[in-house]
Scaffold this motif. Structure first.
Motif, PDB file in Angstrom:
ATOM      1  N   ILE A   1      53.770  51.307 -41.178  1.00 37.50           N
ATOM      2  CA  ILE A   1      52.481  50.429 -41.138  1.00 37.50           C
ATOM      3  C   ILE A   1      52.407  49.854 -42.511  1.00 37.50           C
ATOM      4  CG2 ILE A   1      50.168  50.140 -40.650  1.00 37.50           C
ATOM      5  CD1 ILE A   1      51.922  50.507 -38.104  1.00 37.50           C
ATOM      6  N   ASN A   2      52.323  50.383 -43.360  1.00 36.05           N
ATOM      7  CA  ASN A   2      52.234  49.972 -44.670  1.00 36.05           C
ATOM      8  C   ASN A   2      53.057  48.982 -45.205  1.00 36.05           C
ATOM      9  OD1 ASN A   2      50.054  51.852 -44.930  1.00 36.05           O
ATOM     10  ND2 ASN A   2      50.820  53.268 -46.287  1.00 36.05           N
ATOM     11  N   ASN A   3      54.243  49.189 -44.918  1.00 34.09           N
ATOM     12  CA  ASN A   3      55.163  48.308 -45.457  1.00 34.09           C
ATOM     13  C   ASN A   3      55.048  47.048 -44.494  1.00 34.09           C
ATOM     14  OD1 ASN A   3      56.648  50.032 -47.127  1.00 34.09           O
ATOM     15  ND2 ASN A   3      58.036  50.657 -45.781  1.00 34.09           N
ATOM     16  N   LEU A   4      54.853  47.242 -43.471  1.00 39.81           N
ATOM     17  CA  LEU A   4      54.339  46.023 -42.517  1.00 39.81           C
ATOM     18  C   LEU A   4      53.284  44.996 -43.052  1.00 39.81           C
ATOM     19  CD1 LEU A   4      55.145  43.922 -39.862  1.00 39.81           C
ATOM     20  CD2 LEU A   4      53.893  45.797 -38.504  1.00 39.81           C
ATOM     21  N   PHE A   5      52.311  45.930 -43.474  1.00 39.80           N
ATOM     22  CA  PHE A   5      51.066  45.240 -43.984  1.00 39.80           C
ATOM     23  C   PHE A   5      51.321  44.556 -45.419  1.00 39.80           C
ATOM     24  CE2 PHE A   5      46.882  45.021 -46.193  1.00 39.80           C
ATOM     25  CZ  PHE A   5      46.420  44.642 -45.195  1.00 39.80           C
ATOM     26  N   ALA A   6      52.140  45.301 -46.233  1.00 40.18           N
ATOM     27  CA  ALA A   6      52.561  44.334 -47.303  1.00 40.18           C
ATOM     28  C   ALA A   6      53.457  43.185 -47.223  1.00 40.18           C
ATOM     29  CB  ALA A   6      53.694  45.564 -48.342  1.00 40.18           C
ATOM     30  N   LEU A   7      54.325  43.215 -46.133  1.00 42.84           N
ATOM     31  CA  LEU A   7      54.955  42.045 -45.707  1.00 42.84           C
ATOM     32  C   LEU A   7      53.914  40.948 -45.279  1.00 42.84           C
ATOM     33  CD1 LEU A   7      57.569  40.527 -45.116  1.00 42.84           C
ATOM     34  CD2 LEU A   7      57.358  41.195 -42.802  1.00 42.84           C
ATOM     35  N   THR A   8      52.868  41.203 -44.581  1.00 47.24           N
ATOM     36  CA  THR A   8      52.035  40.359 -44.211  1.00 47.24           C
ATOM     37  C   THR A   8      51.284  39.785 -45.396  1.00 47.24           C
ATOM     38  OG1 THR A   8      50.300  41.622 -43.714  1.00 47.24           O
ATOM     39  CG2 THR A   8      51.703  41.187 -42.081  1.00 47.24           C
ATOM     40  N   THR A   9      51.010  40.624 -46.255  1.00 47.47           N
ATOM     41  CA  THR A   9      50.427  40.080 -47.669  1.00 47.47           C
ATOM     42  C   THR A   9      51.474  39.219 -48.347  1.00 47.47           C
ATOM     43  OG1 THR A   9      49.082  42.146 -47.953  1.00 47.47           O
ATOM     44  CG2 THR A   9      49.506  41.050 -49.516  1.00 47.47           C
ATOM     45  N   ALA A  10      52.632  39.471 -48.294  1.00 50.14           N
ATOM     46  CA  ALA A  10      53.320  38.530 -48.966  1.00 50.14           C
ATOM     47  C   ALA A  10      53.601  37.254 -48.415  1.00 50.14           C
ATOM     48  CB  ALA A  10      54.944  39.159 -49.201  1.00 50.14           C
ATOM     49  N   GLU A  11      53.579  37.215 -47.171  1.00 52.93           N
ATOM     50  CA  GLU A  11      53.424  36.005 -46.253  1.00 52.93           C
ATOM     51  C   GLU A  11      52.413  35.364 -45.879  1.00 52.93           C
ATOM     52  OE1 GLU A  11      56.441  34.620 -45.215  1.00 52.93           O
ATOM     53  OE2 GLU A  11      57.515  36.196 -46.429  1.00 52.93           O
ATOM     54  N   ASN A  12      51.119  35.971 -46.707  1.00 51.58           N
ATOM     55  CA  ASN A  12      49.897  35.229 -46.335  1.00 51.58           C
ATOM     56  C   ASN A  12      49.379  35.040 -44.867  1.00 51.58           C
ATOM     57  OD1 ASN A  12      49.449  34.788 -49.403  1.00 51.58           O
ATOM     58  ND2 ASN A  12      50.604  32.961 -49.145  1.00 51.58           N
ATOM     59  N   ASP A  13      49.702  36.255 -44.218  1.00 48.22           N
ATOM     60  CA  ASP A  13      49.356  36.066 -42.726  1.00 48.22           C
ATOM     61  C   ASP A  13      48.274  37.130 -42.426  1.00 48.22           C
ATOM     62  OD1 ASP A  13      49.152  36.528 -40.012  1.00 48.22           O
ATOM     63  OD2 ASP A  13      51.455  36.889 -39.761  1.00 48.22           O
ATOM     64  N   TYR A  14      47.049  36.456 -42.701  1.00 45.42           N
ATOM     65  CA  TYR A  14      45.975  37.040 -42.706  1.00 45.42           C
ATOM     66  C   TYR A  14      45.601  37.693 -41.236  1.00 45.42           C
ATOM     67  CZ  TYR A  14      45.609  35.005 -47.214  1.00 45.42           C
ATOM     68  OH  TYR A  14      45.888  34.417 -48.419  1.00 45.42           O
ATOM     69  N   ALA A  15      45.938  36.943 -40.161  1.00 42.93           N
ATOM     70  CA  ALA A  15      45.634  37.363 -38.878  1.00 42.93           C
ATOM     71  C   ALA A  15      46.278  38.733 -38.624  1.00 42.93           C
ATOM     72  CB  ALA A  15      46.064  36.351 -37.918  1.00 42.93           C
ATOM     73  N   THR A  16      47.532  38.780 -38.729  1.00 40.13           N
ATOM     74  CA  THR A  16      48.530  39.800 -38.589  1.00 40.13           C
ATOM     75  C   THR A  16      47.766  41.173 -39.626  1.00 40.13           C
ATOM     76  OG1 THR A  16      50.293  38.782 -37.978  1.00 40.13           O
ATOM     77  CG2 THR A  16      50.541  41.131 -38.635  1.00 40.13           C
TER      78      THR A  16
END
Length: 172
Positions: free
Chosen positions: A101-116
């Motif tokens: 989950i943390n890795n997935l959240f880190a990916l959304t941070t890198a991709e600027n996906d605030y909704a996810t």
């Protein structure tokens, strides 16, 4: 709309959640076979919760215009050395899920996906609870050791657990 990297990562997490459900059903079967029906029931509730987690992610991908891609679920363990071993395996597994989950959240941070990121915050909080619960049961089992009455009482306590649908699924 989800970008491809995030869609693929969420699909991988859906598979991981379904594997978790299958693992917990296997753990339930083990506990029942060891004469611990309360612990078996506790794992049956875990099984349902993991299915909920997969469904939350499934619904999210659909709501964001993505495609859910279900993959085969790999085999899970079916035996453990003891009831304590089952719960230590549970904690180790929950720690692994936290990492996913943390890795997935880190990916959304890198991709600027605030909704996810917003959706994943529920999972982050859930993982804190999952790890704490497993650790508490391990602590109790270590305190009980081989005391049959203590094990009986813990089995009864864990058997009182009732499934409650995950809040993100309410009304869906």
């Amino acid at each position: 709309m989800l970008n491809q990297k995030i869609e693929e990562a969420i699909n991988a997490q859906i598979n991981a959640e379904m594997w978790s459900a299958y693992l917990y059903l296997s753990m339930a079967a083990y506990c029942h076979s060891q004469g611990n029906p309360g612990m078996g029931k506790w794992f049956e509730v875990q099984f349902q919760e993991e299915q909920d987690h997969a469904k939350i992610l499934f619904n999210y991908v659909i709501s964001r215009g993505g495609n859910v891609t279900l993959s085969p679920i790999e085999a899970v363990p079916t035996t453990w050395n003891s009831i304590l071993d089952v719960f230590e395996s549970t904690l180790a597994h929950e720690q692994k899920v936290t990492s996913l989950i943390n890795n997935l959240f880190a990916l959304t941070t890198a991709e600027n996906d605030y909704a996810t990121q917003s959706m994943l915050k529920w999972f982050i909080d859930e993982q804190v609870e999952e790890e704490e619960t497993a650790q508490t049961i391990i602590d109790n089992l270590k305190m009980i050791k081989d005391n049959g009455y203590g094990l009986y009482m813990l089995d009864k306590e864990l058997g009182a657990r009732v499934y409650t649908q995950a809040s993100p699924l309410a009304g869906k």
